[in-house]
Enzyme design. Structure first.
Site, PDB file in Angstrom:
ATOM      1  N   LYS A 281       0.646  -1.076   0.035  1.00  0.00           N
ATOM      2  CA  LYS A 281      -0.157  -0.121   0.095  1.00  0.00           C
ATOM      3  C   LYS A 281       0.962   1.379  -0.056  1.00  0.00           C
ATOM      4  O   LYS A 281       1.594   1.262   0.986  1.00  0.00           O
ATOM      5  CB  LYS A 281      -0.939  -0.023   1.123  1.00  0.00           C
ATOM      6  CG  LYS A 281      -1.583   1.362   1.442  1.00  0.00           C
ATOM      7  CD  LYS A 281      -2.568   1.157   2.770  1.00  0.00           C
ATOM      8  CE  LYS A 281      -3.173   2.655   2.918  1.00  0.00           C
ATOM      9  NZ  LYS A 281      -4.022   2.772   4.098  1.00  0.00           N
ATOM     10  N   LYS A 293      -9.699  12.954   8.187  1.00  0.00           N
ATOM     11  CA  LYS A 293      -9.156  12.767   9.368  1.00  0.00           C
ATOM     12  C   LYS A 293      -8.906  13.817  10.366  1.00  0.00           C
ATOM     13  O   LYS A 293      -8.840  15.272  10.043  1.00  0.00           O
ATOM     14  CB  LYS A 293      -7.932  12.015   9.285  1.00  0.00           C
ATOM     15  CG  LYS A 293      -7.602  10.777   8.829  1.00  0.00           C
ATOM     16  CD  LYS A 293      -6.320  10.188   8.932  1.00  0.00           C
ATOM     17  CE  LYS A 293      -6.238   9.088   8.294  1.00  0.00           C
ATOM     18  NZ  LYS A 293      -6.824   7.914   8.921  1.00  0.00           N
ATOM     19  N   ASP A 363     -12.050   7.086   4.030  1.00  0.00           N
ATOM     20  CA  ASP A 363     -10.608   6.963   4.784  1.00  0.00           C
ATOM     21  C   ASP A 363     -10.444   5.504   4.731  1.00  0.00           C
ATOM     22  O   ASP A 363      -9.173   5.199   5.085  1.00  0.00           O
ATOM     23  CB  ASP A 363     -10.781   7.641   6.345  1.00  0.00           C
ATOM     24  CG  ASP A 363      -9.565   7.618   6.983  1.00  0.00           C
ATOM     25  OD1 ASP A 363      -8.316   7.681   6.246  1.00  0.00           O
ATOM     26  OD2 ASP A 363      -9.624   7.981   8.202  1.00  0.00           O
ATOM     27  N   GLU A 365      -9.384   3.585   2.633  1.00  0.00           N
ATOM     28  CA  GLU A 365      -8.991   3.796   1.067  1.00  0.00           C
ATOM     29  C   GLU A 365      -8.048   2.710   0.869  1.00  0.00           C
ATOM     30  O   GLU A 365      -7.872   2.186  -0.509  1.00  0.00           O
ATOM     31  CB  GLU A 365      -8.479   5.166   0.731  1.00  0.00           C
ATOM     32  CG  GLU A 365      -6.886   5.353   0.970  1.00  0.00           C
ATOM     33  CD  GLU A 365      -6.608   5.220   2.505  1.00  0.00           C
ATOM     34  OE1 GLU A 365      -7.747   5.449   3.397  1.00  0.00           O
ATOM     35  OE2 GLU A 365      -5.406   5.236   2.807  1.00  0.00           O
ATOM     36  N   ARG A 367      -7.741  -0.347   1.542  1.00  0.00           N
ATOM     37  CA  ARG A 367      -8.381  -1.693   0.890  1.00  0.00           C
ATOM     38  C   ARG A 367      -8.985  -1.412  -0.365  1.00  0.00           C
ATOM     39  O   ARG A 367      -8.868  -2.457  -1.295  1.00  0.00           O
ATOM     40  CB  ARG A 367      -9.320  -2.293   1.740  1.00  0.00           C
ATOM     41  CG  ARG A 367     -10.497  -1.475   2.052  1.00  0.00           C
ATOM     42  CD  ARG A 367     -11.338  -1.551   3.382  1.00  0.00           C
ATOM     43  NE  ARG A 367     -10.693  -1.225   4.429  1.00  0.00           N
ATOM     44  CZ  ARG A 367     -11.197  -1.372   5.795  1.00  0.00           C
ATOM     45  NH1 ARG A 367     -12.515  -2.139   6.023  1.00  0.00           N
ATOM     46  NH2 ARG A 367     -10.212  -0.992   6.812  1.00  0.00           N
TER      47      ARG A 367
HETATM   48  N1  BES Z   1      -4.068   4.731   6.855  1.00  0.00           N
HETATM   49  C1  BES Z   1      -5.163   4.338   7.770  1.00  0.00           C
HETATM   50  C2  BES Z   1      -4.720   3.404   8.982  1.00  0.00           C
HETATM   51  C3  BES Z   1      -3.941   3.931   9.938  1.00  0.00           C
HETATM   52  C4  BES Z   1      -4.447   4.450  10.824  1.00  0.00           C
HETATM   53  C5  BES Z   1      -2.510   3.583   9.736  1.00  0.00           C
HETATM   54  C6  BES Z   1      -3.452   5.060  11.749  1.00  0.00           C
HETATM   55  C7  BES Z   1      -1.669   4.055  10.808  1.00  0.00           C
HETATM   56  C8  BES Z   1      -2.159   4.866  11.876  1.00  0.00           C
HETATM   57  C9  BES Z   1      -6.334   3.939   6.919  1.00  0.00           C
HETATM   58  O1  BES Z   1      -6.564   4.374   5.632  1.00  0.00           O
HETATM   59  C10 BES Z   1      -7.776   4.016   7.706  1.00  0.00           C
HETATM   60  O2  BES Z   1      -7.721   5.325   7.996  1.00  0.00           O
HETATM   61  N2  BES Z   1      -8.293   3.105   8.145  1.00  0.00           N
HETATM   62  C11 BES Z   1      -9.511   3.525   8.791  1.00  0.00           C
HETATM   63  C12 BES Z   1     -10.456   2.329   8.584  1.00  0.00           C
HETATM   64  C13 BES Z   1     -11.884   2.716   8.951  1.00  0.00           C
HETATM   65  C14 BES Z   1     -12.585   4.051   8.340  1.00  0.00           C
HETATM   66  C15 BES Z   1     -12.679   1.709   8.684  1.00  0.00           C
HETATM   67  C16 BES Z   1      -9.058   3.509  10.341  1.00  0.00           C
HETATM   68  O3  BES Z   1      -8.266   2.503  10.698  1.00  0.00           O
HETATM   69  O4  BES Z   1      -9.692   4.177  10.988  1.00  0.00           O
HETATM   70 ZN    ZN Z   2      -7.355   6.111   5.476  1.00  0.00          ZN
HETATM   71 ZN    ZN Z   3      -4.750   4.821   4.671  1.00  0.00          ZN
END
Ligand code: BES
Ligand code: ZN
Ligand code: ZN
Length: 513
Positions: A281, A293, A363, A365, A367
């Site tokens: 990724k 965010k 967010d 994104e 996956r």
């Molecule tokens: N890049 C983030 C995941 C992440 C969060 C990596 C904190 C490192 C530190 C990912 O794209 C994301 O935002 N995932 C969401 C998923 C949710 C919306 C289902 C998350 O983890 O909150």
């Molecule tokens: Zn994200």
């Molecule tokens: Zn991300």
């Protein structure tokens, strides 16, 4: 864009507060020797036996060790002490490196000891230092030599490419590993150096500011990495349209900069013993998109391309490690931004295999872009596919910052990764791909939705979603959101990017024979 320091400016840091007269930009060299040189500062590892300290490789008197202990040196793993006087045979400075209890010591203990020595040597402006490997059985001498070389490189890392006041570089030029006559120890030292440099390369990419590593920049860097059995092909926006990669293109819509998919391919000189594809990724900045965010959550989101950086690092190392296996790498690169044309909650995007995804949170994104990258990888028909991604914040909630989360549809592949991680000194922990949770990602309007139930197994949901695009063959998903960044730093890594999983994956690839 800052010029002149790209692609890489890793290597040992300037010693803080200290002005040395060396202006060299050269990195520290790893050298292997079979015997202890009498004029170099020498480091002897010591074990703890009850209340006593014991030299792990012999060669130090027990009086000297007792004296060190009486002066407060515990011999704990990661600690160091400078002996007030030297012992027989060794004329120059002598240091003791703690390895803790012998029964607890492993390769990682040696990595930590070597990193501590490098940090001390930089502080103390030592130009050369020799690390005397403990007495170990032959196979452990080989793996121990590699571990010491890795630890030395990791401990030397510093990211100062964007500091205007660089000052002179530190004096530490040579790290000599002394290990008993064991054919192969030289090669192991060299391998450790290659692996350590690959980890530091990943760190450089991840630590780099997000606006200085947009997809096109990383793609150009990838092109320069071709050679030595590695070929590189970059798929740009028009190629991705032709392929039907509308999941990736959908995420990219909010960004002012086009996406890219980089395909690395390493072919061994002889007949390949097998094949594997790594998929990373590469969200070069994750703002969350329209599901924005909060400010705090965005501060470290330049590390959302750590999976892709891992893939880049593998292909830097492979031509030098020359494994006998065919290796593909797929790095999928885009920003996730809330620009005027951004994909929206409620939008449906179609992945390369025709499956549709309802985007309910922009967010989630990672996956979405990995759906296309996994379809791309599954068409390469390798023995296995391993994806690596900073996919979910929930990985840290589940496991904390010491473990990466592992999910696999194949127990042999899962075991092989756990074992490689163990020997590389990186922790992975298996989570189940619980089929009944597939209900959570059923969409009313598309084949899947990109989020599950709030607060329920977020990391597993990410894995289950990806599984829908990985094909039927052996596949593993490593969620590295928990381990990719360490705000506090450790002996092996200054605060920031850790370069996690590069060591594990290189170990995994070298295991296939
Ligand atoms: N890049 C983030 C995941 C992440 C969060 C990596 C904190 C490192 C530190 C990912 O794209 C994301 O935002 N995932 C969401 C998923 C949710 C919306 C289902 C998350 O983890 O909150
Ligand atoms: Zn994200
Ligand atoms: Zn991300």
């Amino acid at each position: 864009m800052v010029r002149g320091i790209w692609p890489s400016d890793s290597g040992n840091c300037r010693a803080p507060r200290r002005v040395s007269n060396s202006n060299s930009k050269k990195n520290m060299k790893i050298i292997h020797s079979f015997s202890v040189g009498s004029t170099l500062p020498a480091v002897f590892p010591v074990y703890v036996f009850g209340k006593k300290l014991k030299a792990a490789g012999g060669g130090l008197s027990s009086e000297l060790l007792d004296e060190a202990r009486d002066n407060g040196f515990t011999g704990k793993s990661g600690t160091l002490t400078l002996l007030p006087r030297s012992d027989r045979g060794v004329k120059s400075k002598t240091l003791l490196a703690g390895l803790g209890k012998r029964e607890d010591a492993d390769g990682n203990t040696l990595r930590l000891a070597a990193a501590a020595v490098v940090r001390h040597s930089i502080e103390a402006a030592l130009p050369r230092v020799q690390f005397v490997l403990p007495d170990l059985p032959a196979d452990q001498t080989i793996s121990g030599t590699q571990a010491v070389a890795e630890g030395a490189l990791l401990g030397s890392y510093c990211f100062d490419a964007f500091k205007s006041q660089k000052g002179p570089r530190p004096g530490l030029r040579e790290f000599v590993i002394v290990s008993p006559k064991s054919p192969g120890a030289k090669g192991a030292a060299r391998r450790g150096e290659v692996v350590g440099k690959a980890v530091n390369f990943a760190r450089d990419l991840i630590n780099r500011p997000p606006s200085d590593k947009r997809p096109a920049v990383l793609a150009s860097l990838a092109r320069t990495m071709a050679g030595g059995g590695v070929s590189v092909r970059v798929y740009g926006k028009s190629d991705l349209k032709r392929l039907g990669a509308y999941a990736l293109l959908g995420v990219n819509r909010g960004s002012a900069h086009p996406p890219a998919l980089v395909h690395f391919h390493y072919r061994p000189a002889g007949k390949a013993k097998g094949s594997v594809a790594f998929v990373g990724k590469g969200v070069t900045f994750d703002s969350g998109g329209l599901s924005l965010k909060p400010a705090d959550g965005m501060m470290t989101m330049k590390y959302d391309m750590a999976g892709a950086a891992t893939v880049f690092a593998l292909f830097q190392a492979l031509p030098q490690l020359k494994p006998s296996v065919e290796v593909h790498g797929v790095a999928v690169l885009t920003e996730n931004m809330p620009g005027p044309d951004a994909y929206k909650p409620g939008d449906v995007v179609k992945a390369m295999n025709g499956k549709t995804i309802e985007v309910l949170n922009t967010d989630a994104e990672g996956r979405v872009i990995l759906a296309d990258a996994l379809v791309f990888a599954s068409r390469l028909k390798t023995d296995s596919i391993i994806d690596v991604a900073t996919l979910t914040g929930a990985a840290t909630v589940a496991l904390g910052k010491a473990y990466a989360a592992l999910m696999s549809n194949n127990s042999d592949l899962g075991q092989a990764l756990l074992s490689a991680g163990d020997r590389a000194g990186e922790k992975l922990w298996s989570l189940p791909l619980e089929k009944s949770y597939l209900d959570h990602i059923q969409s009313k309007v598309a084949d899947f939705k990109n989020i599950g139930n709030p607060g329920e197994a977020g990391t597993i949901i990410g894995g289950l979603f990806l599984q829908q695009f990985a094909g039927e063959g052996a596949w593993a998903h490593v969620d590295m959101a928990s381990v990719g960044w360490n705000g506090n730093g450790s002996l092996l890594s200054p605060p920031g990017a850790t370069g996690a999983l590069v060591r594990t994956f290189l170990m995994f690839v070298m295991d296939i024979r």
